[in-house]
Write a protein that holds these residues in place. Sequence first.
Motif, mmCIF file in Angstrom:
data_model
loop_
_atom_site.group_PDB
_atom_site.id
_atom_site.type_symbol
_atom_site.label_atom_id
_atom_site.label_comp_id
_atom_site.label_asym_id
_atom_site.label_seq_id
_atom_site.Cartn_x
_atom_site.Cartn_y
_atom_site.Cartn_z
ATOM 1 N N UNK A 67 -3.767 4.321 8.873
ATOM 2 C CA UNK A 67 -2.655 4.636 7.984
ATOM 3 C C UNK A 67 -1.541 5.280 8.792
ATOM 4 N N UNK A 97 2.999 7.140 2.877
ATOM 5 C CA UNK A 97 1.748 6.598 3.406
ATOM 6 C C UNK A 97 1.812 5.080 3.352
ATOM 7 N N UNK A 152 0.803 -1.236 0.000
ATOM 8 C CA UNK A 152 0.000 0.000 0.000
ATOM 9 C C UNK A 152 0.829 1.275 0.000
ATOM 10 N N UNK A 165 -0.521 1.621 4.845
ATOM 11 C CA UNK A 165 -1.702 1.175 5.593
ATOM 12 C C UNK A 165 -1.292 0.182 6.685
#
Lengths: 347, 347, 347, 347
Positions: free
Chosen positions: C305, C247, C172, C249
């Motif tokens: 996140x 970022x 992710x 997850x």
Amino acid sequence: MIKASVVGASGYVGQELIRLLWGHPQVEIVHITSTSKVGEAFHHMYGNYKDIFDKEFVPQDLEKIAEESDVMFLALPHGVASGLVTDSILKKTKVIDMGADYRLKDLSEYEAWYKTTHESPELMEKSIYGLCEIEGPKIAEYDLIANPGCYTTCSILTLAPLMRSSAFDLDSIVIDAKSGVTGAGRGLNLGTHFTECNESIKAYSVAAHRHTPEIEEQLSTAAGRSIRLIFTPHLVPMNRGILATCYIRLKEKMTWEDVDALYQDFYKDKPFVRTLPKGSFPETKWVKGSNYCDIGWKVDERTNTLVAIGAIDNLVKGAAGQGVQNMNILFGLKETEGLDLVPVFPV
Amino acid sequence: MIKASVVGASGYVGQELIRLLWGHPQVEIVHITSTSKVGEAFHHMYGNYKDIFDKEFVPQDLEKIAEESDVMFLALPHGVASGLVTDSILKKTKVIDMGADYRLKDLSEYEAWYKTTHESPELMEKSIYGLCEIEGPKIAEYDLIANPGCYTTCSILTLAPLMRSSAFDLDSIVIDAKSGVTGAGRGLNLGTHFTECNESIKAYSVAAHRHTPEIEEQLSTAAGRSIRLIFTPHLVPMNRGILATCYIRLKEKMTWEDVDALYQDFYKDKPFVRTLPKGSFPETKWVKGSNYCDIGWKVDERTNTLVAIGAIDNLVKGAAGQGVQNMNILFGLKETEGLDLVPVFPV
Amino acid sequence: MIKASVVGASGYVGQELIRLLWGHPQVEIVHITSTSKVGEAFHHMYGNYKDIFDKEFVPQDLEKIAEESDVMFLALPHGVASGLVTDSILKKTKVIDMGADYRLKDLSEYEAWYKTTHESPELMEKSIYGLCEIEGPKIAEYDLIANPGCYTTCSILTLAPLMRSSAFDLDSIVIDAKSGVTGAGRGLNLGTHFTECNESIKAYSVAAHRHTPEIEEQLSTAAGRSIRLIFTPHLVPMNRGILATCYIRLKEKMTWEDVDALYQDFYKDKPFVRTLPKGSFPETKWVKGSNYCDIGWKVDERTNTLVAIGAIDNLVKGAAGQGVQNMNILFGLKETEGLDLVPVFPV
Amino acid sequence: MIKASVVGASGYVGQELIRLLWGHPQVEIVHITSTSKVGEAFHHMYGNYKDIFDKEFVPQDLEKIAEESDVMFLALPHGVASGLVTDSILKKTKVIDMGADYRLKDLSEYEAWYKTTHESPELMEKSIYGLCEIEGPKIAEYDLIANPGCYTTCSILTLAPLMRSSAFDLDSIVIDAKSGVTGAGRGLNLGTHFTECNESIKAYSVAAHRHTPEIEEQLSTAAGRSIRLIFTPHLVPMNRGILATCYIRLKEKMTWEDVDALYQDFYKDKPFVRTLPKGSFPETKWVKGSNYCDIGWKVDERTNTLVAIGAIDNLVKGAAGQGVQNMNILFGLKETEGLDLVPVFPV
């Protein structure tokens, strides 16, 4: 509608002309030219025009463009226009030359400073130096307008009202000018590479800048005597704006109010000159995107010196805006038509 | 002529409203208010208006101003408007609130994110979220328009067209946004002191910015299901502009053209959204001073991710420009009236 | 004294190497080379060196320079170093290559992303990817150091400590990175012309930047599994600095403190990584002119996140500083020797 | 090791002192003070010092600090130092005052320009104006050093070598100076709010800046006669740097080489003054982060004027760097100790 064309529309001055002409209620843009971009859409070069203006560059055939235009703006490198403009063109259309070729009435000065030969000296007498606040309606009598330079517009507007007064020592003028980087155009060079000019200031063309004789010639006319002055341009890390800090020694005592009287007299009914109240001085941010010239001053009694400061947007009052103002005068429109814009801030 | 007033005109949004309203052919500005500057001339605070606009600030008496205005823009700190707007005011005038008070339909979200109590919940049903490209003519049915936030306008316009497609994983949205410093207003603080934010970039309000629930609420409506997303704003050393770089994972294969079809369908006949051709991406410089939102995107096949990028001028489409666009809709004018300006470049 | 030479010293990375090497107490600069500036004094290109450093550029004869140097830095365009470095050179001197040629161990990735053929694949096994905080003392066993890229250094330092934890969904990862304009070098092009990039922000090389495979390869090694991620660079109107907003997850619940434990464990005794306290996030201004990498993070519980943000000076930790750090390791010096500089602020 | 303390360390000058003192091989920083931040860690105010410098602010008890320090730098608002320094303090420690209180030997000038009463006139005779290139070793004889101002350092260094020549009209001096925004300090005000000074240039304190009498007093001493001059400071949208463009009329013919001889004679063996070759002019970028003063000039034969231009980093040679240079002289160290830094570029 006035049919206007822009010859050499790919640079920053051409682009700004198109912005102003596009928004002008009495103008239709008919042609834009370029030598190297023929067939390319203007908005490919300038993404701000996407979905707004879809003209493509056409070849630089001035005779043809003149036929189809009421007014033709030339935004060409110095020395090019004087080889392209002809008497025949001037019979077909009005020409507003944004470049330097027709600005200096003394061609020996032109050839000395620009190190080139003027190719159409016979047209000089048909041309006028288009500093609107100074020449005013006389401009309408000419077919070829020499649109003033950016530094020169700012400097002359700041100093011209003082030239007829006996209070000033006209041999003492110093102009210390500062310009944003758009003044250097869109052409690439190391000096205007972002990381080379950002966060730094420098003087350049010290005692050698080509706007010097232009300022001198105009102020000499205003004074009725020959003037020599020292002019130093500086490059400031910002996009737009010129500030001209002008110094002139006093031979007689003058107050702020005395100077104010000179300015008010000279600029009454001139919509684009804004003189500031006592204690206020121009900042380039207050004129950005507009055709205004702001002027403020102080009399330094300690040194008997007047410090007079002018500010303009170099691409508007220093180039495209004054071009449109000249066009308005040429065609009998209100001088502010298409130019009645609030300066954009903060931008 | 539409009589317009600006309540809270001393900040950057108020100032930009006055720039646009002043140039709007159908508008007359009747009052500008301030709580602390009553009696002061507007152009003393904003020198760009010298010789252009000579109104002074009047007291913030909304009932009186409402009586004398067809439309009243509120540019007030968050939490203030909800205590001032009344049913009586809405009967006298249209209200376009530039602040956050009426944006979130879910008042518990409002009170949680803004840590305040909403003082006029009964007016919520008379209000509409004024994102013009989404609500369109429906806006004209309301008396109280909640003008969207800057980050939110840019983010929603970039993402909304994708929300109804099954190709996207709506739980994967990341919005990484970047704003110029005008977004922080004219109030002084160390973070926006020149030498503290110039030549630096930072994220702020990480996973805590108040525009998050606004984006989520609108995209949830667009999607027809609840959406949670991660939103990170950054401060960029420039005056104006917002760029929103949005990431969303693909559940199905999509080409650039497939995405294009979604955008074209959603934005047909929307004059202020410009979708860019394949391979082009927005830059904030191309929208500055204008009401445009530029959008570009790329499908990354390596990671099955769509990167969609939007750019606006935060003070125009992100605030004052959209306010005027809402006014145009409210009064049945062409949506572009007074907003048909070429973005100013380079500025 | 270590005899150091800089091959390709005319660009910004070469210049920064010379600044740091000049101030390094254990180093003598013996040669600087250029292909086009032979015979020219370095301080003619870079006025900051006037009266400080009077070396002239010599021809790029690597065999000769290798003989006279203990270490040779290569600051060459991509694709050039792999054609110049030889086994014979590596027997004479240590080579620290600032370019990309020896960074990717998977040569098919190199050739795919750089669209060129690698000219010395046989040297790959003698080279190491010189990210000092990750490889540490192992670097000293190699003769050829591939100095990491700027975006990659910042991104990898921010993410590597997380790669071994099962809490993160390694599929992710989104890296949204922002760089100052020095990252684009001293070569002229329209995108880095002052008036074209000042006061604007844009993404570029969207889903196509060559630092992507470098980040992926290193994080894959750190994770012990293959990682694909989305990386988007942006150009910010400032001279120096990179900010990487990352970022990822969460698959399991993690607190700020849990993440902190991963960072502290990974970076204990690493003098150039500074992890920030809870609630603080990096700003590029705090690392300017220095070799530090600042890292801050937040767990967004609403979206599960982790937002982790890193900041470096692209020319120091992202290039020349890390080069010197590699040299220190190669020669058994303290890692901070010559690099113990307070970041310069405000600058 | 020299024990150094910084009184008033929370501003930009204090911060820059700490950067330089921290890197100085002969200095140990013992105390930093503040009136409002007692107990706070310095690196909380200035994130660049994280993990580098962990001192906290202590109360401003000068007698105590003097006892524990070999040298004490005062970085205080104007008017404060003269009320704090005592004879007793000067017996315990050397004092280098970064402020204006002891700079003007003519106290009536001080009181007129600063509109305050000097509280320790009796200490004036124990103090010296610490412009190192002018006073040199004499500085070591004093206990109280008045560290020069930023504009003044740049202006005086540019003009002092010319003062003894009969070729110049000393009544004609104009100094047009430009400064970056750090010169205005860290205190908040609208004029240094990012969006108010970014992308704009203005003059300020026109014919009224407090550095004027300081320049006049020093140049008068250099000339051996009284000098009055006109000085205009400008605010430039950049963090650091001062450029002083100085104009002086010629009474006799002078060539570039004649002027060069004056400079070379005046500045021989002065390591921090760099005179530029003919045709070159200073740019602030080439001195940033360093203690250099670069000087270039041109004789304009058209107007019989010398244009001499100086550039410094206002926080280094214009403040903290010169403070350290004064300390080096006081303690018999090499003048360049701790100051032998290559200017950082591009930054």
